[in-house]
Motif scaffolding. Structure first.
Motif, PDB file in Angstrom:
ATOM      1  N   LYS A   1    -110.452  11.369  -7.891  1.00  0.00           N
ATOM      2  CA  LYS A   1    -111.295  10.361  -8.497  1.00  0.00           C
ATOM      3  C   LYS A   1    -110.779   9.077  -7.830  1.00  0.00           C
ATOM      4  N   GLU A   2    -109.469   8.816  -7.697  1.00  0.00           N
ATOM      5  CA  GLU A   2    -108.660   7.721  -7.152  1.00  0.00           C
ATOM      6  C   GLU A   2    -108.326   8.327  -5.778  1.00  0.00           C
ATOM      7  N   GLU A   3    -108.409   7.803  -4.667  1.00  0.00           N
ATOM      8  CA  GLU A   3    -108.082   8.380  -3.502  1.00  0.00           C
ATOM      9  C   GLU A   3    -107.799   6.995  -2.512  1.00  0.00           C
ATOM     10  N   TYR A   4    -106.654   7.125  -1.806  1.00  0.00           N
ATOM     11  CA  TYR A   4    -106.320   6.175  -0.895  1.00  0.00           C
ATOM     12  C   TYR A   4    -106.285   6.711   0.293  1.00  0.00           C
ATOM     13  N   LYS A   5    -106.319   5.835   1.489  1.00  0.00           N
ATOM     14  CA  LYS A   5    -106.149   6.371   2.886  1.00  0.00           C
ATOM     15  C   LYS A   5    -105.114   5.975   3.552  1.00  0.00           C
ATOM     16  N   VAL A   6    -104.367   6.994   3.846  1.00  0.00           N
ATOM     17  CA  VAL A   6    -102.846   6.583   4.485  1.00  0.00           C
ATOM     18  C   VAL A   6    -102.624   7.052   5.914  1.00  0.00           C
ATOM     19  N   THR A   7    -102.311   6.326   6.645  1.00  0.00           N
ATOM     20  CA  THR A   7    -102.205   6.505   8.280  1.00  0.00           C
ATOM     21  C   THR A   7    -100.642   6.517   8.639  1.00  0.00           C
ATOM     22  N   GLY A   8    -100.159   7.371   9.277  1.00  0.00           N
ATOM     23  CA  GLY A   8     -98.932   7.392   9.579  1.00  0.00           C
ATOM     24  C   GLY A   8     -98.392   7.693  10.990  1.00  0.00           C
ATOM     25  N   ASP A   9     -97.247   7.237  11.528  1.00  0.00           N
ATOM     26  CA  ASP A   9     -96.908   7.475  12.862  1.00  0.00           C
ATOM     27  C   ASP A   9     -95.424   8.196  13.029  1.00  0.00           C
ATOM     28  N   PRO A  10     -95.374   9.181  13.021  1.00  0.00           N
ATOM     29  CA  PRO A  10     -93.773  10.085  13.217  1.00  0.00           C
ATOM     30  C   PRO A  10     -92.984   9.421  14.212  1.00  0.00           C
TER      31      PRO A  10
ATOM     32  N   LEU B   1     -95.326  14.156  -5.489  1.00  0.00           N
ATOM     33  CA  LEU B   1     -94.905  15.761  -5.583  1.00  0.00           C
ATOM     34  C   LEU B   1     -96.250  16.282  -6.245  1.00  0.00           C
ATOM     35  N   ALA B   2     -96.883  15.547  -6.854  1.00  0.00           N
ATOM     36  CA  ALA B   2     -97.961  16.129  -7.665  1.00  0.00           C
ATOM     37  C   ALA B   2     -99.436  15.693  -6.916  1.00  0.00           C
ATOM     38  N   ALA B   3     -99.230  14.958  -5.987  1.00  0.00           N
ATOM     39  CA  ALA B   3    -100.504  14.243  -5.149  1.00  0.00           C
ATOM     40  C   ALA B   3    -100.990  15.253  -4.145  1.00  0.00           C
ATOM     41  N   CYS B   4    -102.363  15.107  -4.055  1.00  0.00           N
ATOM     42  CA  CYS B   4    -103.114  16.118  -3.276  1.00  0.00           C
ATOM     43  C   CYS B   4    -103.481  15.244  -1.933  1.00  0.00           C
ATOM     44  N   THR B   5    -103.690  16.081  -0.813  1.00  0.00           N
ATOM     45  CA  THR B   5    -103.957  15.444   0.409  1.00  0.00           C
ATOM     46  C   THR B   5    -105.223  16.015   1.144  1.00  0.00           C
ATOM     47  N   LYS B   6    -106.079  15.276   1.784  1.00  0.00           N
ATOM     48  CA  LYS B   6    -107.062  15.686   2.856  1.00  0.00           C
ATOM     49  C   LYS B   6    -106.888  15.014   4.094  1.00  0.00           C
ATOM     50  N   ALA B   7    -106.720  16.042   5.074  1.00  0.00           N
ATOM     51  CA  ALA B   7    -106.562  15.465   6.514  1.00  0.00           C
ATOM     52  C   ALA B   7    -107.844  14.961   6.924  1.00  0.00           C
ATOM     53  N   LEU B   8    -107.740  13.915   7.385  1.00  0.00           N
ATOM     54  CA  LEU B   8    -108.872  13.187   8.416  1.00  0.00           C
ATOM     55  C   LEU B   8    -108.835  13.482   9.702  1.00  0.00           C
ATOM     56  N   GLU B   9    -109.748  12.885  10.624  1.00  0.00           N
ATOM     57  CA  GLU B   9    -109.975  13.291  11.827  1.00  0.00           C
ATOM     58  C   GLU B   9    -108.871  12.607  12.857  1.00  0.00           C
TER      59      GLU B   9
ATOM     60  N   GLY C   1    -104.607  11.681  -3.124  1.00  0.00           N
ATOM     61  CA  GLY C   1    -104.831  11.210  -4.617  1.00  0.00           C
ATOM     62  C   GLY C   1    -104.609  12.401  -5.392  1.00  0.00           C
ATOM     63  N   ASP C   2    -105.103  12.503  -7.026  1.00  0.00           N
ATOM     64  CA  ASP C   2    -104.452  13.416  -7.605  1.00  0.00           C
ATOM     65  C   ASP C   2    -105.417  14.555  -7.420  1.00  0.00           C
ATOM     66  N   PHE C   3    -105.277  15.775  -8.273  1.00  0.00           N
ATOM     67  CA  PHE C   3    -105.996  16.863  -7.767  1.00  0.00           C
ATOM     68  C   PHE C   3    -107.659  16.771  -8.006  1.00  0.00           C
ATOM     69  N   THR C   4    -108.052  15.658  -8.820  1.00  0.00           N
ATOM     70  CA  THR C   4    -109.347  15.477  -8.960  1.00  0.00           C
ATOM     71  C   THR C   4    -110.223  14.359  -7.765  1.00  0.00           C
TER      72      THR C   4
ATOM     73  N   HIS D   1     -98.230   7.548  -2.346  1.00  0.00           N
ATOM     74  CA  HIS D   1     -99.269   7.974  -1.578  1.00  0.00           C
ATOM     75  C   HIS D   1     -98.613   8.254  -0.130  1.00  0.00           C
ATOM     76  N   ALA D   2     -97.883   6.950   0.233  1.00  0.00           N
ATOM     77  CA  ALA D   2     -96.919   6.698   1.297  1.00  0.00           C
ATOM     78  C   ALA D   2     -96.114   7.736   1.473  1.00  0.00           C
ATOM     79  N   LEU D   3     -95.378   7.851   0.216  1.00  0.00           N
ATOM     80  CA  LEU D   3     -94.198   8.962   0.382  1.00  0.00           C
ATOM     81  C   LEU D   3     -94.700  10.420   0.837  1.00  0.00           C
TER      82      LEU D   3
END
Length: 648
Positions: free
Chosen positions: A505-514, A484-492, A500-503, A535-537
């Motif tokens: 500093k630690e971010e992970y790449k997540v790939t989904g398939d609806p 709920l507190a995580a922030c996201t950046k959409a990739l291409e 990752g968190d709002f800073t 991150h996955a949630l």
């Protein structure tokens, strides 16, 4: 002397029945009894005649050393003539009283001292069972005897004294070990197989045909491994006795993250051949089911055997033992830097980036003058460093802490002079303690509903609270709160995000398939622990997937982890335990104690119970005598609990 004619001619079925009568008569009248002689036929060795006497019969022979003894033994013989002689009637096949004298020439004992009489304080089956049970759970003889005394209203009502209690255990140990270590061990195993055919054991012999290594596993261990044998820990740090025989145990986690035992071994050496035999035997007992991960101590012979046998498993090293070695080697260094241990610990658990790990480890190297141990452990870094274990299925187990918990429990009440059977019983008690904890967790988890922290819980938390056990749900809920507190950046790419968190500093790449309801995170937490990461949630929520997809519900963490029929390596459907004598004893004891407590306050009821028990005792004896090995008297556990419940 009064006429004894009316008593002459009494009949008994056999000499044992007559002896039991004489013992009971001695208790009633207050005198000790013993056997004077027994004559047997030379042709068939059957008893033809015998005489039972008062223990005061005759006189003690004079000892030539009496004049040298400062304190002579007290005289106990008075030449008492009380006796009962019996002869066998060949035609009838029973025994008749041929001679009887009942008048003593000495003072008889008081009824209050009946329990002190040698001929009356025989430990029967029931007290023996209670003494053995108390000893098995580590209760000292004095405490056990005091408890038994209180249960029957005082020591006067016991058939044995404290000294009898103390003497019984060594005598019982001698009986158990009558066949020697090996024979007694084999009898123990055969008794276990008789209780449950799924019990298994294996022996490895050395070149002299002596038993070298021993492995055993019971039905519950086989069932637990079938459900929870994905991550296994094996340890041999506990020595069993003064011969320094090694004890090895295979353990893992159940769905409550509590210790479960998968098998045990006694080993006389730690060679490659011994470990290879043990691991192969372990797999054979468990239907060849390979674990995904196995942890062991740092040992070359063990490592070689693991690679040879557990071909589908990732092999990790126990971080506890690595840390113990680190303390030993790094603390020897005369270095002003006192943070070396914490720095080394960080290399094991904290650094997820390999470059950072290498940098920090090199710093430690520069502080150490002797690098032999550090060089050796560095070569095995893939087996213990966090950054090299991102894709390893560990369930969060990084050390043999399950073994350590078991080992600590084994040390409680353990004595170095235990023989092998006592050790087996001690190990049984410890394992049963772990299983009792498991049942307590099952009970508590059904009584206490999982606590959902949100006032209006989302569907995914409601769903998982019904699927997961409480401790796993708590971990999942923690991940959901982080999401709920995580922030996201959409990739291409489609449905690709940096989370990752709002800073950031630690971010992970997540790939989904609806369409497939799948999600993959670069942190790899689900692949390691079987619990989806925050991150996955987060990305699942962004894809409007409001329930946890079934492929992310690991069955071993759910309530239904046990719901599956397990077969042993003989193809038999397994039951945890048939109802053994102890369980039947507990069931009957509870009913008898309630009955005795109720009846004791009413004399008429006491007489009724006493007379009824006499009748029941005869029926039981007839039933027991009628049971043969070909037609055993058996009962199922459920059969005992189908009657009407009675509350006193």
């Amino acid at each position: 002397m009064p006429s004894l004619a009316p008593y002459v001619g009494m009949e008994f079925r056999n000499s044992d029945e007559a002896w039991s009568f004489w013992i009971s008569y001695g208790a009633q009248k207050g005198f000790e009894v013993r056997k004077r002689y027994t004559n047997r036929s030379k042709s068939d060795s059957k008893v033809t005649s015998c005489r039972f006497v008062c223990a005061n019969e005759g006189h003690r022979r004079q000892d030539k050393r009496d004049h040298l003894t400062k304190r002579r033994r007290a005289e106990t013989r008075t030449g008492c003539q009380v006796h009962m002689s019996l002869k066998m009637d060949r035609k009838k096949g029973n025994f008749e009283v041929s001679e009887l004298v009942l008048e003593h020439n000495h003072i008889v004992y008081l009824p209050e001292t009946l329990h002190l009489m040698v001929s009356q304080n025989k430990i029967s089956d029931l007290p023996a069972f209670e003494i053995e049970t108390a000893n098995d759970v580590g209760v000292e003889p004095k405490s056990a005897h005091e408890l038994a005394s209180r249960q029957v209203g005082g020591s006067l009502n016991l058939s044995d004294t404290l000294q009898d209690h103390k003497n019984y255990l060594p005598t019982k140990r001698q009986r158990v070990m009558a066949y020697g270590q090996a024979g007694s061990m084999l009898k123990y195993f055969q008794d276990k197989i008789a209780e449950n055919p799924s019990f298994q054991y294996a022996l490895q012999m050395d070149h002299e045909e002596q038993i070298a290594n021993i492995f055993w596993v019971d039905a519950k261990m086989i069932m637990d491994y079938a459900h929870f044998g994905d991550v296994v820990s094996f340890d041999t740090t506990f020595g069993t006795d003064k011969e320094s025989q090694l004890f090895g145990v295979f353990v893992g986690f159940n769905h409550f993250r509590e210790t479960v035992v998968f098998g045990a071994a006694l080993m006389y050496d730690e060679t490659y051949e011994s470990f290879k035999w043990l691991f192969e035997t372990f797999l054979k007992a468990h239907n060849g089911q390979q674990p995904k991960t196995i942890y062991t101590d740092q040992d070359y012979a063990m490592e070689k055997a693991v690679a040879e046998v557990f071909v589908e498993a990732w092999h990790g090293l126990c971080t506890f033992h690595i840390m113990q070695n680190a303390i030993k080697h790094l603390c020897e260094e005369k270095n002003e830097d006192s943070n070396m241990l914490s720095d080394f610990s960080a290399c094991m658990f904290e650094y997820v980036d390999m470059a950072e790990f290498e940098h920090k480890f090199n710093i430690i190297r520069k502080k150490v003058s002797k690098q032999t141990w550090l060089d050796g452990i560095y070569k095995l870094k893939e087996k213990w460093a966090e950054c090299y274990m991102k894709d390893v299925f560990t369930l969060g187990m990084r050390r043999t802490q399950s073994n350590e918990s078991l080992t600590n429990d084994l040390k409680i009440h353990f004595k170095s002079d235990f023989d092998i059977i006592e050790f087996f019983i001690h190990f049984e008690r410890v394992v049963q303690g772990k299983r009792d904890n498991e049942l307590n967790s099952e009970f508590d988890s059904r009584r206490n509903l999982p606590k959902i922290c949100m006032r209006r819980p989302p569907p995914i938390l409601v769903q998982t609270s019904k699927l997961y056990t409480p401790i796993i749900f708590e971990a999942f809920q923690g991940e959901y709160e982080k999401s709920l507190a995580a922030c996201t950046k959409a990739l291409e790419g489609n449905n690709e995000y940096l989370v990752g968190d709002f800073t950031f500093k630690e971010e992970y790449k997540v790939t989904g398939d609806p369409s497939k309801q799948t999600v993959v995170c670069s942190c790899g937490q689900f692949d390691r622990t079987g619990i989806l990461c925050a991150h996955a949630l987060k990305v699942l929520d962004l894809m409007n997937i409001k329930l946890l997809p079934p492929q992310y519900v690991l069955k071993r963490w759910t309530w239904e982890a046990w719901i599956e029929t397990v077969q042993d390596n003989q193809g038999r459907n397994m039951a945890e335990n048939t109802m053994d004598a102890m369980l039947r004893y507990k069931f009957m004891s509870r009913k008898f104690l309630n009955l005795a407590h109720r009846a004791a306050n009413f004399p008429e009821c006491t007489v009724l119970v006493d007379s009824t028990l006499d009748i029941l005792r005869k029926q039981i004896e007839d039933k027991v005598n009628g049971c043969t090995s070909a037609d055993p008297c058996t009962v199922r556990a459920n059969d005992l609990f189908t009657g009407e419940l009675v509350f006193w």
